[in-house]
Design a protein around this motif. Structure first.
Motif, PDB file in Angstrom:
ATOM      1  N   SER A 213       0.857  -1.232   0.041  1.00 25.80           N
ATOM      2  CA  SER A 213      -0.114   0.005  -0.060  1.00 25.80           C
ATOM      3  C   SER A 213       0.740   1.220  -0.039  1.00 25.80           C
ATOM      4  O   SER A 213       1.862   1.282   0.056  1.00 25.80           O
ATOM      5  CB  SER A 213      -0.927  -0.058   1.162  1.00 25.80           C
ATOM      6  OG  SER A 213      -0.104   0.013   2.511  1.00 25.80           O
ATOM      7  N   ALA A 214       0.346   2.344  -0.384  1.00 22.44           N
ATOM      8  CA  ALA A 214       0.918   3.798  -0.394  1.00 22.44           C
ATOM      9  C   ALA A 214       1.333   4.156   1.032  1.00 22.44           C
ATOM     10  O   ALA A 214       2.515   4.439   1.244  1.00 22.44           O
ATOM     11  CB  ALA A 214       0.130   4.640  -0.735  1.00 22.44           C
ATOM     12  N   GLU A 215       0.656   3.572   2.029  1.00 22.12           N
ATOM     13  CA  GLU A 215       0.924   3.765   3.466  1.00 22.12           C
ATOM     14  C   GLU A 215       2.264   3.170   3.824  1.00 22.12           C
ATOM     15  O   GLU A 215       3.207   3.719   4.504  1.00 22.12           O
ATOM     16  CB  GLU A 215      -0.281   3.646   4.324  1.00 22.12           C
ATOM     17  CG  GLU A 215      -1.358   4.539   4.353  1.00 22.12           C
ATOM     18  CD  GLU A 215      -2.230   4.276   3.212  1.00 22.12           C
ATOM     19  OE1 GLU A 215      -2.057   3.039   2.464  1.00 22.12           O
ATOM     20  OE2 GLU A 215      -3.014   5.089   2.758  1.00 22.12           O
ATOM     21  N   TRP A 216       2.279   2.069   3.589  1.00 30.56           N
ATOM     22  CA  TRP A 216       3.534   1.198   3.739  1.00 30.56           C
ATOM     23  C   TRP A 216       4.609   1.637   3.045  1.00 30.56           C
ATOM     24  O   TRP A 216       5.911   1.684   3.838  1.00 30.56           O
ATOM     25  CB  TRP A 216       3.214  -0.202   3.091  1.00 30.56           C
ATOM     26  CG  TRP A 216       4.301  -1.424   3.528  1.00 30.56           C
ATOM     27  CD1 TRP A 216       4.484  -2.248   4.633  1.00 30.56           C
ATOM     28  CD2 TRP A 216       5.626  -1.572   2.959  1.00 30.56           C
ATOM     29  NE1 TRP A 216       5.546  -2.941   4.666  1.00 30.56           N
ATOM     30  CE2 TRP A 216       6.077  -2.660   3.393  1.00 30.56           C
ATOM     31  CE3 TRP A 216       6.124  -1.067   1.819  1.00 30.56           C
ATOM     32  CZ2 TRP A 216       7.581  -3.152   3.111  1.00 30.56           C
ATOM     33  CZ3 TRP A 216       7.213  -1.701   1.156  1.00 30.56           C
ATOM     34  CH2 TRP A 216       7.933  -2.453   1.753  1.00 30.56           C
ATOM     35  N   ILE A 217       4.538   2.261   1.767  1.00 30.95           N
ATOM     36  CA  ILE A 217       5.564   2.629   1.235  1.00 30.95           C
ATOM     37  C   ILE A 217       6.135   4.044   1.723  1.00 30.95           C
ATOM     38  O   ILE A 217       7.422   4.457   1.920  1.00 30.95           O
ATOM     39  CB  ILE A 217       5.402   3.165  -0.206  1.00 30.95           C
ATOM     40  CG1 ILE A 217       5.426   1.501  -0.973  1.00 30.95           C
ATOM     41  CG2 ILE A 217       6.541   3.815  -0.964  1.00 30.95           C
ATOM     42  CD1 ILE A 217       4.691   1.445  -2.303  1.00 30.95           C
ATOM     43  N   THR A 218       5.087   4.702   2.167  1.00 39.49           N
ATOM     44  CA  THR A 218       5.447   6.181   2.831  1.00 39.49           C
ATOM     45  C   THR A 218       6.199   5.861   4.165  1.00 39.49           C
ATOM     46  O   THR A 218       6.864   6.745   4.467  1.00 39.49           O
ATOM     47  CB  THR A 218       3.973   6.891   3.129  1.00 39.49           C
ATOM     48  OG1 THR A 218       3.439   7.040   1.815  1.00 39.49           O
ATOM     49  CG2 THR A 218       4.211   8.269   3.881  1.00 39.49           C
ATOM     50  N   ALA A 219       5.945   5.070   4.903  1.00 38.51           N
ATOM     51  CA  ALA A 219       6.398   4.675   6.106  1.00 38.51           C
ATOM     52  C   ALA A 219       7.890   4.318   5.847  1.00 38.51           C
ATOM     53  O   ALA A 219       9.029   4.820   6.439  1.00 38.51           O
ATOM     54  CB  ALA A 219       5.740   3.504   6.789  1.00 38.51           C
ATOM     55  N   LYS A 220       8.344   3.795   4.772  1.00 40.47           N
ATOM     56  CA  LYS A 220       9.665   3.438   4.436  1.00 40.47           C
ATOM     57  C   LYS A 220      10.403   4.634   4.104  1.00 40.47           C
ATOM     58  O   LYS A 220      11.510   4.978   4.387  1.00 40.47           O
ATOM     59  CB  LYS A 220       9.844   2.461   3.221  1.00 40.47           C
ATOM     60  CG  LYS A 220       9.091   1.150   3.201  1.00 40.47           C
ATOM     61  CD  LYS A 220      10.035   0.167   4.238  1.00 40.47           C
ATOM     62  CE  LYS A 220       9.416  -1.196   4.345  1.00 40.47           C
ATOM     63  NZ  LYS A 220      10.227  -2.184   5.222  1.00 40.47           N
ATOM     64  N   ILE A 221       9.682   5.476   3.307  1.00 34.65           N
ATOM     65  CA  ILE A 221      10.163   6.869   3.055  1.00 34.65           C
ATOM     66  C   ILE A 221      10.635   7.697   4.220  1.00 34.65           C
ATOM     67  O   ILE A 221      11.636   8.316   4.470  1.00 34.65           O
ATOM     68  CB  ILE A 221       9.354   7.719   2.165  1.00 34.65           C
ATOM     69  CG1 ILE A 221       9.317   7.033   0.805  1.00 34.65           C
ATOM     70  CG2 ILE A 221       9.960   9.096   1.615  1.00 34.65           C
ATOM     71  CD1 ILE A 221       8.198   7.651  -0.260  1.00 34.65           C
ATOM     72  N   LEU A 222       9.598   7.779   5.245  1.00 37.71           N
ATOM     73  CA  LEU A 222       9.764   8.229   6.273  1.00 37.71           C
ATOM     74  C   LEU A 222      10.890   7.868   7.185  1.00 37.71           C
ATOM     75  O   LEU A 222      11.720   8.639   7.966  1.00 37.71           O
ATOM     76  CB  LEU A 222       8.620   8.181   7.380  1.00 37.71           C
ATOM     77  CG  LEU A 222       7.536   8.951   6.882  1.00 37.71           C
ATOM     78  CD1 LEU A 222       6.321   8.719   7.747  1.00 37.71           C
ATOM     79  CD2 LEU A 222       7.784  10.597   6.705  1.00 37.71           C
TER      80      LEU A 222
END
Length: 244
Positions: A213-222
């Motif tokens: 999900s986009a949320e999972w990927i956003t967490a990686k970016i953070l």
């Protein structure tokens, strides 16, 4: 530390780089050429579709690390940093100015590399191309931040290169490029889960396959952004005025 001095430092760095065609070529062209070479090697196979996202993470990361660390070190060795710090410019202005300048170059570098990989080399992206771009930019900025950190400790260009086996090579070996990280020996798998390049590779592969999900990927970016901020802060604290 002030915004005006930070932007002035960034402008000076960009002006210097603009008058150095070889550095511009290394930053903007070489990563795409290396990605193209990998794609060419595996022309008649499906290998590039599997490792292509990792190459987008790998080559910009390495190039940004090298160029940023060596450029910053030369400022210190030439006495430029000492002269700047004798004026109102502080270490934070210097480090953030360099981070801003090379961060802007990282955006252009990433745009070229991602575009080349997708529309020239034929890398298939199932997920959002913009999310792929965001992860790739964060990865290039990570290389910049670690380069700034390395330059704060190195005394020569040779020592900068010596930092690669410490800061870069382990991340390449344990990042899941050669073997999936869940197939690594238990101890190495635990280490790989703390390395920032692993987060970038995981996120890029997930975007390419549209498997998370986009949320999972956003967490990686953070997480990558946390490494970037931490490296810049540590680099500014440990930066010496001049290298003896």
């Amino acid at each position: 530390m002030t915004i005006t001095r930070t932007f002035a430092t960034a402008g000076r760095v960009l002006t210097q780089i603009r008058h150095d065609p070889r550095t511009v070529g290394l930053l903007l062209v070489v990563p795409s050429l290396l990605i193209g070479l990998v794609a060419w090697i595996f022309t008649d196979t499906d290998v590039f579709s599997d490792i292509g996202p990792a190459m987008i993470a790998l080559f910009p990361f390495i190039v940004m690390f090298l160029v940023t660390s060596i450029s910053t070190l030369r400022e210190r060795r030439s006495g430029t940093l000492e002269r700047l710090l004798s004026m109102p410019t502080g270490k934070g202005d210097f480090i953030l100015g360099y981070a801003l300048a090379f961060g802007l170059l990282a955006v252009f570098q990433t745009a070229i590399a991602v575009s080349f990989a997708v529309w020239v080399c034929g890398l298939e992206i199932e997920g959002s191309i913009w999310l792929l771009f965001a992860v790739a930019v964060a990865d290039a900025l990570l290389g910049t931040a670690l380069g700034l950190l390395a330059s704060a400790f190195a005394r020569s260009e040779f020592q900068v290169v010596q930092f690669m086996p410490l800061l870069v090579f382990p991340q390449i070996l344990l990042g899941g490029i050669f073997i999936p990280r869940d197939q690594l020996p238990e101890g190495l798998e635990v280490i790989s889960e703390w390395l920032p390049l692993s987060f970038a590779i995981d996120a890029l592969q997930a975007v390419a396959a549209d498997s998370e999900s986009a949320e999972w990927i956003t967490a990686k970016i953070l997480v990558i952004c946390a490494w970037i901020v931490g490296s810049i802060v540590l680099g500014s604290v440990t930066l010496r005025r001049r290298t003896p």
